[in-house]
Design an enzyme around this catalytic site. Structure first.
Site, PDB file in Angstrom:
ATOM      1  N   LYS A   1     -90.855  22.275 -90.857  1.00 19.49           N
ATOM      2  CA  LYS A   1     -89.290  22.190 -89.846  1.00 19.49           C
ATOM      3  C   LYS A   1     -89.579  21.683 -88.774  1.00 19.49           C
ATOM      4  CE  LYS A   1     -87.397  22.215 -94.344  1.00 19.49           C
ATOM      5  NZ  LYS A   1     -87.365  21.429 -94.838  1.00 19.49           N
TER       6      LYS A   1
ATOM      7  N   TYR B   1    -100.163  26.637-100.517  1.00 20.05           N
ATOM      8  CA  TYR B   1    -100.262  27.696-100.272  1.00 20.05           C
ATOM      9  C   TYR B   1    -100.123  29.229-100.357  1.00 20.05           C
ATOM     10  CZ  TYR B   1     -96.632  25.104 -96.915  1.00 20.05           C
ATOM     11  OH  TYR B   1     -95.603  23.345 -96.490  1.00 20.05           O
TER      12      TYR B   1
ATOM     13  N   PRO C   1     -93.946  27.847 -87.950  1.00 15.84           N
ATOM     14  CA  PRO C   1     -94.602  26.637 -88.877  1.00 15.84           C
ATOM     15  C   PRO C   1     -94.980  27.346 -90.892  1.00 15.84           C
ATOM     16  CG  PRO C   1     -96.391  28.044 -87.860  1.00 15.84           C
ATOM     17  CD  PRO C   1     -95.113  28.584 -87.629  1.00 15.84           C
TER      18      PRO C   1
ATOM     19  N   HIS D   1     -96.039  12.943-101.071  1.00 16.72           N
ATOM     20  CA  HIS D   1     -97.091  13.876-101.822  1.00 16.72           C
ATOM     21  C   HIS D   1     -95.729  14.093-102.595  1.00 16.72           C
ATOM     22  CE1 HIS D   1    -100.597  15.702-100.039  1.00 16.72           C
ATOM     23  NE2 HIS D   1    -100.805  14.245-100.067  1.00 16.72           N
TER      24      HIS D   1
ATOM     25  N   TYR E   1     -87.382  22.189 -98.629  1.00 20.10           N
ATOM     26  CA  TYR E   1     -88.626  22.662 -98.381  1.00 20.10           C
ATOM     27  C   TYR E   1     -88.127  20.318 -97.774  1.00 20.10           C
ATOM     28  CZ  TYR E   1     -93.465  22.036 -97.977  1.00 20.10           C
ATOM     29  OH  TYR E   1     -95.053  21.336 -97.172  1.00 20.10           O
TER      30      TYR E   1
HETATM   31  P1  RFL Z   1     -93.249  19.188 -77.766  1.00 21.13           P
HETATM   32  O1  RFL Z   1     -94.034  18.244 -78.813  1.00 21.13           O
HETATM   33  O2  RFL Z   1     -93.617  20.448 -77.433  1.00 21.13           O
HETATM   34  O3  RFL Z   1     -93.206  18.882 -76.154  1.00 21.13           O
HETATM   35  C1  RFL Z   1     -92.587  18.552 -75.330  1.00 21.13           C
HETATM   36  C2  RFL Z   1     -92.769  17.704 -74.403  1.00 21.13           C
HETATM   37  O4  RFL Z   1     -92.282  18.456 -73.160  1.00 21.13           O
HETATM   38  C3  RFL Z   1     -93.640  17.961 -72.445  1.00 21.13           C
HETATM   39  N1  RFL Z   1     -93.101  19.363 -70.716  1.00 21.13           N
HETATM   40  C4  RFL Z   1     -92.467  19.173 -69.673  1.00 21.13           C
HETATM   41  N2  RFL Z   1     -92.675  17.658 -69.304  1.00 21.13           N
HETATM   42  C5  RFL Z   1     -91.609  16.640 -68.090  1.00 21.13           C
HETATM   43  N3  RFL Z   1     -91.654  18.042 -67.085  1.00 21.13           N
HETATM   44  C6  RFL Z   1     -91.834  19.330 -67.421  1.00 21.13           C
HETATM   45  N4  RFL Z   1     -91.907  20.425 -67.476  1.00 21.13           N
HETATM   46  C7  RFL Z   1     -92.201  20.095 -69.020  1.00 21.13           C
HETATM   47  N5  RFL Z   1     -92.360  20.673 -69.644  1.00 21.13           N
HETATM   48  C8  RFL Z   1     -93.032  20.492 -71.087  1.00 21.13           C
HETATM   49  C9  RFL Z   1     -94.967  19.104 -72.892  1.00 21.13           C
HETATM   50  O5  RFL Z   1     -95.845  18.469 -72.040  1.00 21.13           O
HETATM   51  C10 RFL Z   1     -94.423  18.138 -73.747  1.00 21.13           C
HETATM   52  O6  RFL Z   1     -95.786  17.082 -73.827  1.00 21.13           O
HETATM   53  O7  RFL Z   1     -91.768  19.497 -77.958  1.00 21.13           O
HETATM   54  P2  RFL Z   1     -90.734  18.308 -79.070  1.00 21.13           P
HETATM   55  O8  RFL Z   1     -91.303  16.698 -78.928  1.00 21.13           O
HETATM   56  O9  RFL Z   1     -89.369  18.708 -79.355  1.00 21.13           O
HETATM   57  O10 RFL Z   1     -91.762  18.674 -80.321  1.00 21.13           O
HETATM   58  C11 RFL Z   1     -91.733  19.126 -81.036  1.00 21.13           C
HETATM   59  C12 RFL Z   1     -92.699  19.554 -82.570  1.00 21.13           C
HETATM   60  O11 RFL Z   1     -94.028  19.749 -81.510  1.00 21.13           O
HETATM   61  C13 RFL Z   1     -93.219  20.811 -83.080  1.00 21.13           C
HETATM   62  O12 RFL Z   1     -91.486  20.978 -83.401  1.00 21.13           O
HETATM   63  C14 RFL Z   1     -93.790  21.045 -84.526  1.00 21.13           C
HETATM   64  O13 RFL Z   1     -95.450  21.031 -83.713  1.00 21.13           O
HETATM   65  C15 RFL Z   1     -93.827  22.093 -84.582  1.00 21.13           C
HETATM   66  N6  RFL Z   1     -94.528  22.172 -86.634  1.00 21.13           N
HETATM   67  C16 RFL Z   1     -94.728  20.991 -87.588  1.00 21.13           C
HETATM   68  N7  RFL Z   1     -93.179  20.696 -87.869  1.00 21.13           N
HETATM   69  C17 RFL Z   1     -93.348  20.195 -89.342  1.00 21.13           C
HETATM   70  O14 RFL Z   1     -92.320  19.249 -88.717  1.00 21.13           O
HETATM   71  N8  RFL Z   1     -94.290  20.153 -89.417  1.00 21.13           N
HETATM   72  C18 RFL Z   1     -95.291  20.689 -89.541  1.00 21.13           C
HETATM   73  O15 RFL Z   1     -96.078  20.836 -90.167  1.00 21.13           O
HETATM   74  C19 RFL Z   1     -95.369  21.472 -88.747  1.00 21.13           C
HETATM   75  N9  RFL Z   1     -96.722  22.025 -88.201  1.00 21.13           N
HETATM   76  C20 RFL Z   1     -95.966  22.573 -86.212  1.00 21.13           C
HETATM   77  C21 RFL Z   1     -97.197  22.749 -87.073  1.00 21.13           C
HETATM   78  C22 RFL Z   1     -96.659  23.546 -85.093  1.00 21.13           C
HETATM   79  C23 RFL Z   1     -97.653  23.972 -84.464  1.00 21.13           C
HETATM   80  N10 RFL Z   1     -97.892  25.013 -83.138  1.00 21.13           N
HETATM   81  C24 RFL Z   1     -99.188  24.226 -82.787  1.00 21.13           C
HETATM   82  C25 RFL Z   1     -97.100  25.043 -82.613  1.00 21.13           C
HETATM   83  C26 RFL Z   1     -98.223  23.521 -86.995  1.00 21.13           C
HETATM   84  C27 RFL Z   1     -98.802  24.228 -85.983  1.00 21.13           C
HETATM   85  C28 RFL Z   1     -99.909  25.417 -85.775  1.00 21.13           C
HETATM   86  C1  PHB Z   2     -99.935  20.952 -91.077  1.00 22.11           C
HETATM   87  O1  PHB Z   2    -100.514  19.820 -92.422  1.00 22.11           O
HETATM   88  O2  PHB Z   2     -99.913  21.542 -90.594  1.00 22.11           O
HETATM   89  C2  PHB Z   2     -99.371  22.055 -92.096  1.00 22.11           C
HETATM   90  C3  PHB Z   2     -98.385  21.865 -93.411  1.00 22.11           C
HETATM   91  C4  PHB Z   2     -97.201  22.500 -93.613  1.00 22.11           C
HETATM   92  C5  PHB Z   2     -97.132  23.442 -93.192  1.00 22.11           C
HETATM   93  C6  PHB Z   2     -97.331  23.740 -92.157  1.00 22.11           C
HETATM   94  C7  PHB Z   2     -98.566  22.877 -91.301  1.00 22.11           C
HETATM   95  O3  PHB Z   2     -95.778  24.334 -92.835  1.00 22.11           O
END
Ligand code: RFL
Ligand code: PHB
Length: 380
Positions: A287, A195, A283, A72, A373
């Site tokens: 990042k 957005y 989110p 994109h 971004y």
């Molecule tokens: P995770 O993915 O939470 O993985 C952690 C893992 O550890 C396990 N765990 C354990 N394992 C062993 N012993 C224990 N005691 C444990 N306790 C927990 C868990 O089961 C899991 O498998 O963390 P990690 O690896 O640091 O990754 C981080 C990302 O997942 C997170 O930052 C992103 O998803 C955030 N996020 C976004 N980030 C972006 O860069 N771009 C995006 O567009 C974006 N959109 C989002 C998001 C997060 C969202 N939510 C659901 C919070 C959109 C949403 C809605």
């Molecule tokens: C997504 O595609 O899940 C998404 C995209 C942009 C954001 C957050 C989440 O800022």
């Protein structure tokens, strides 16, 4: 059991760290409380910065990403009933890639050798301030085990246990809204992300593929999924986004609260925190995953120097370097969140609009936003 690095958590941070360490010739064992299917089915982030794509490609994980990732060159801001495009590539020379976090995790699990230990429980970290730390856990068959190691990487997310073994100072902020997110089997309504700031609340149009649309709505923190039947979600999306969306079957539906959190320091003795275990960003700035990838890219280098060459320079500076990056991301994500969401406070409401109008009318402001971004500001 013995390994060089015990990695706690098989999210993107833990899986990628283990992969990068093995490429350096180090031995790493990953422990994960959930089952493989659960880890693979978690729908979360979707936007990869160019730096993240580079790390994945250099690690030999680029094949499917290059085929299925969507490049994109901009995104839209919608407010005051009009659309303003942030031309990322024109303003920064860079583009972002839309590729689901669950796809990154699938690529990592396909490459994982050996497989993580899924379904473990009772994970406890020991002796992290000595040269011989260990992790005790119960495996999926109920057998109590001890994993002896030289370093522990706490990659177990916001609800994990690793952070409790670090005497951290935590800075936290809760935002007065949540996101209702859906993944729907329907083609995206627009070729780029939108957005939208609307008087009824924020909405975001994103995607995962030409057939899968990812959509979010700002909702009150106390709202429940039952309050949101599918018809209501689609009606609200069309109103706020100002774009016709073709409703399709939902693959996923969930509500996530919005918070910011940073744990300082990110290292204690032989325990290093990475990803959501150390910091959560709202989110809106997309990042979280990018921060997690940059954390473990540096951590793998630091641990390689430390364990293979006996040099501890990168390990000593790891926490300071990554905390700076975490705060850069908090600053940007908080600004995006406050600019785009609808506040109940009339002063805040007007500030949001003033911020949006500035970005839409000033090339300098739009360029600063675009640099943040794509992740190219302040040497990010
Ligand atoms: P995770 O993915 O939470 O993985 C952690 C893992 O550890 C396990 N765990 C354990 N394992 C062993 N012993 C224990 N005691 C444990 N306790 C927990 C868990 O089961 C899991 O498998 O963390 P990690 O690896 O640091 O990754 C981080 C990302 O997942 C997170 O930052 C992103 O998803 C955030 N996020 C976004 N980030 C972006 O860069 N771009 C995006 O567009 C974006 N959109 C989002 C998001 C997060 C969202 N939510 C659901 C919070 C959109 C949403 C809605
Ligand atoms: C997504 O595609 O899940 C998404 C995209 C942009 C954001 C957050 C989440 O800022």
């Amino acid at each position: 059991m013995r390994t060089q690095i015990a990695v706690v958590g098989a999210g993107p941070a833990g899986l990628l760290l283990a992969h990068l360490l093995r490429l350096e010739g180090l031995d790493a064992v990953v422990l994960e409380t959930r089952q493989r299917e659960h880890v693979l089915s978690r729908i979360r982030a979707g936007v990869l910065e160019p730096g993240t794509v580079d790390v994945l490609r250099e690690a030999g994980l680029g094949a499917r990403l290059d085929r299925a990732g969507l490049e994109h060159q901009g995104f839209s801001l919608r407010f005051d009933g009009a659309e303003h495009r942030i031309a990322l590539t024109e303003l920064t020379g860079k583009s972002i890639t839309v590729y689901g976090q669950q796809e990154v995790v699938r690529d990592l699990l396909d490459a994982a050798e050996p497989e993580p230990w899924f379904g473990v429980s009772d994970v406890v970290l020991h002796e992290v301030t000595t040269d011989r730390p260990s992790v005790t856990f119960t495996d999926a068959d109920g057998i109590a085990r001890t994993l002896h190691c030289e370093v522990i990487a706490g990659c177990d997310g916001f609800h994990g246990v690793s952070r409790n073994a670090v005497p951290v100072t935590c800075c936290e902020r809760a935002f007065p809204y949540s996101w209702l997110g859906i993944l729907a089997k329907t083609p995206p309504a627009h070729h780029e992300l939108i957005y939208a700031h609307h008087e009824r609340g924020f909405a975001l149009h994103s995607m995962r593929s030409p057939e899968l649309t990812r959509l979010y709505l700002q909702v009150a923190p106390d709202e429940r999924l039952d309050d949101w039947p599918e018809d209501r979600i689609w009606e609200e999306l069309v109103l706020r986004l100002g774009t016709a969306c073709e409703p399709g079957p939902l693959v996923e539906k969930g509500i996530t609260s919005m918070r910011a959190f940073v744990a300082e320091p990110m290292r204690h003795g032989r325990l290093f925190l990475a990803g959501d275990a150390a910091h959560i960003v709202p989110p809106t700035g997309a990042k979280g995953l990018n921060l997690a990838v940059a954390d473990v890219a540096l951590l793998s280098k630091a641990l390689t120097s430390l364990l293979l060459h006996g040099r501890d320079g990168n390990a000593l500076s790891y926490s300071d370097v990554r905390l700076r990056a975490a705060w850069r991301a908090e600053r940007f994500s908080t600004e995006m969140t406050e600019m785009l969401h609808r506040s109940a406070d009339p002063f805040e409401q007007r500030l949001s609009l003033a911020r949006l109008r500035r970005v839409a009318s000033s090339t300098a402001a739009a360029t600063a936003l675009a640099q943040d971004y794509v992740g190219s500001s302040e040497g990010a």
